[in-house]
Design an enzyme around this catalytic site. Sequence first.
Site, PDB file in Angstrom:
ATOM      1  N   HIS A 173     -12.027  -8.048  29.390  1.00 43.90           N
ATOM      2  CA  HIS A 173     -12.571  -6.754  29.149  1.00 43.90           C
ATOM      3  C   HIS A 173     -12.366  -5.482  29.989  1.00 43.90           C
ATOM      4  CE1 HIS A 173     -15.955 -10.350  29.349  1.00 43.90           C
ATOM      5  NE2 HIS A 173     -15.674  -9.866  27.655  1.00 43.90           N
ATOM      6  N   TYR A 175     -10.583  -5.205  32.322  1.00 49.40           N
ATOM      7  CA  TYR A 175     -10.659  -4.621  33.842  1.00 49.40           C
ATOM      8  C   TYR A 175      -9.047  -4.686  34.382  1.00 49.40           C
ATOM      9  CZ  TYR A 175     -15.503  -5.105  33.548  1.00 49.40           C
ATOM     10  OH  TYR A 175     -16.852  -5.034  33.249  1.00 49.40           O
TER      11      TYR A 175
END
Length: 672
Positions: A173, A175
């Site tokens: 995601h 990150y």
Amino acid sequence: MPMDPRHAVLFEPVKIGPHLAPNRFYQTPHATGFGWQRPQSGAALRGTKAEGGWGVVCTEYCSIHPSSDDSPYAFLTLWGDEDIAPLALTAEAIHAHGALAGIELWHGGAHAANRLTRVPSLAPSAQQALYHLPTTARMMDKSDIAAFRGWQRAAALRAKRAGFDIVYVYAGHDYLPFQFLSPLTNRRDDAYGGSLENRVRLLREMIEDTKDAVGDTCAVAVRLAVDELHGPRGITSTGEGREIIEMLAELPDLWDVNVAGALGNDSKSARFSAEGFQEEQVGFVKSLTTKPVVSVGRFTSPETMVDQIKRGVQDFIGAARPSIADPFLPEKIRQGRSDEIRECIGCNICRAANNEGVPLRCTQNPTMGEEWRRGWHPERIAPYPRRETALVVGAGPAGLEAALSLARRGLQVSLVEKSRHLGGRIVNEMRLPGLSTWGRVRDWRATMLAKEPQAQIFLQSEMSADDICDFGADHVVIATGSRWRRDAIGLGNLTPRDLPGALTPDDLFAAALVSGPVVIFDDEQYFMAGAWAEKLAAEGHDVTLVTPWATPSTFTIYTNEQDFVLERLLRLGVKLLPFTLLTGQAGGAAQLECAYTGKASEVPCASLILCSGRIAEDGLFQALSGRVKNLDRIGDCLQPSSIADAVYSAHRYARLLGQDDLPPAREFPPLR
Ligand code: ADP
Ligand code: SF4
């Protein structure tokens, strides 16, 4: 009922590092909107999942350091020892039902705007921090990287002390660890940038550090996005995504793999994806590792789940949304009650809750998020203390939910519906492109109602106020729904318009004829206008979508659907007219006005469709007021809103019948 023997494979235990998961049902990390502020609510929610049979239950994202702060969205924290006790509540709640507890340690990097902590954001290379004022996240130097590794290690040790069995290294995601992996966000020229081996270095070190810190008693899971869906410029499942798995294949104890880019790709709505939609990207992983693999794909059918295992796509059935819609999904399969699974409809109202910064809610499961605050259980409801009767008028989502929940409480229930079908608005809306799964809201309730001997259903039975008075029920609840407005009043337009020739979605569903250039006015801003534009354009109509806002279907930003909505409309050639109000219709044209300058214009229009909002169909309720005792209204008849709100309103009515409606319990977060 005995379990269907074909489903037995789903209940085989699976080893994850030093632990044995009791079955293959794996609740992957998902947000709850509770975060560090509401630990008891979070614990009760996860405990309910474990009670429902999920063999592994994970938390949502848990920040390892104040430089990763997602405020105002709710996230967990393991910043210090004071975080251990609140998180231990969740681990205990999961263990109480024999499941393994996983925790998703998280650092957002440039994705964390640090609005609360006001710590400068970090990134592999200087880049715009997302979702924030124009701020540039600072490029991490060698000492930042060393510190970061220490934060992951310290958080892992705290997670172990809190009682977790599975500790995540989170490289999905977009990150921080993923920002190091992707050539799109890593432009370094030191040992952590350049070649793939260099870009993988930090992830490798994180896995090794975490194993070294807690690997004696905890399994170390890696969540990796194997494809960021940006094409060959980024990580792809046929390119570097595959190479990363090859390089690290045996290092973690479990691979939790998905697609990324934005979260919307990983949790695509049913309108834009089918069950198992990630297999094309993640399907290769198991062939490269002996470690267990889990992935998601809105799995609700036991047959599909068995197929996933048998074909070797994954070892677990990963689920976030299906476990939200039915926390007892595994138990129902185990007990041979698969027909009772409350299937996720893929509407992404759960995502919207998170994106709006409020606790989790679900269209199918009205008890979701209310486990601690109201003490609601998805499978149990208190018996009603007296033998009484209830008349429910209208069998849309609200009427169906009320009838079912009242019957489960032991009331003698009559559900009356004027049309030939159960389902109300759903009967129509599920005919729109991509929305057929919404029929599950009706189907599950119809199936369950058929099992309640004290519930009777009467179709083609339009009730008047006199009929209802004569019926003489102890409780009357009106669920007659809503209708689309004809005056074009909406979010942006507050002036009633006289548009005698205009159509509403109600007319379209009733098969009104559409011809010539079509103009759709979207001032409601959820799915309806966009879905009709899509349908009519696909049927060959010339469609213009007019809205006072910057884009149509604005609310679909929250359901992570807007990019897909716009892409589809533009591909179909729908013309978009933003910042525009509708003022009238005459001479084969729709008359328009710029929302900012007031400048008038026209577009050719043979059929004008108004999607500006709905009003309650509450005439029956008003007519009964003062004539029958114990009269209530629920769902769209009370407040036209989402199906989720209608179901919740009905469930709440049924739960609270005979009780005082006290304010729900509130958690007061620990002082920091
Ligand atoms: P909600 O989302 O609140 O459930 P819907 O619009 O989906 O609302 O459903 C309302 C249902 O009520 C429809 O199926 C409609 O046919 C039914 N209905 C409306 N008026 C009457 C009435 N007088 N008697 C019986 N059924 C009614
Ligand atoms: Fe599924 Fe919709 Fe519930 Fe989310 S809100 S879990 S998508 S039914």
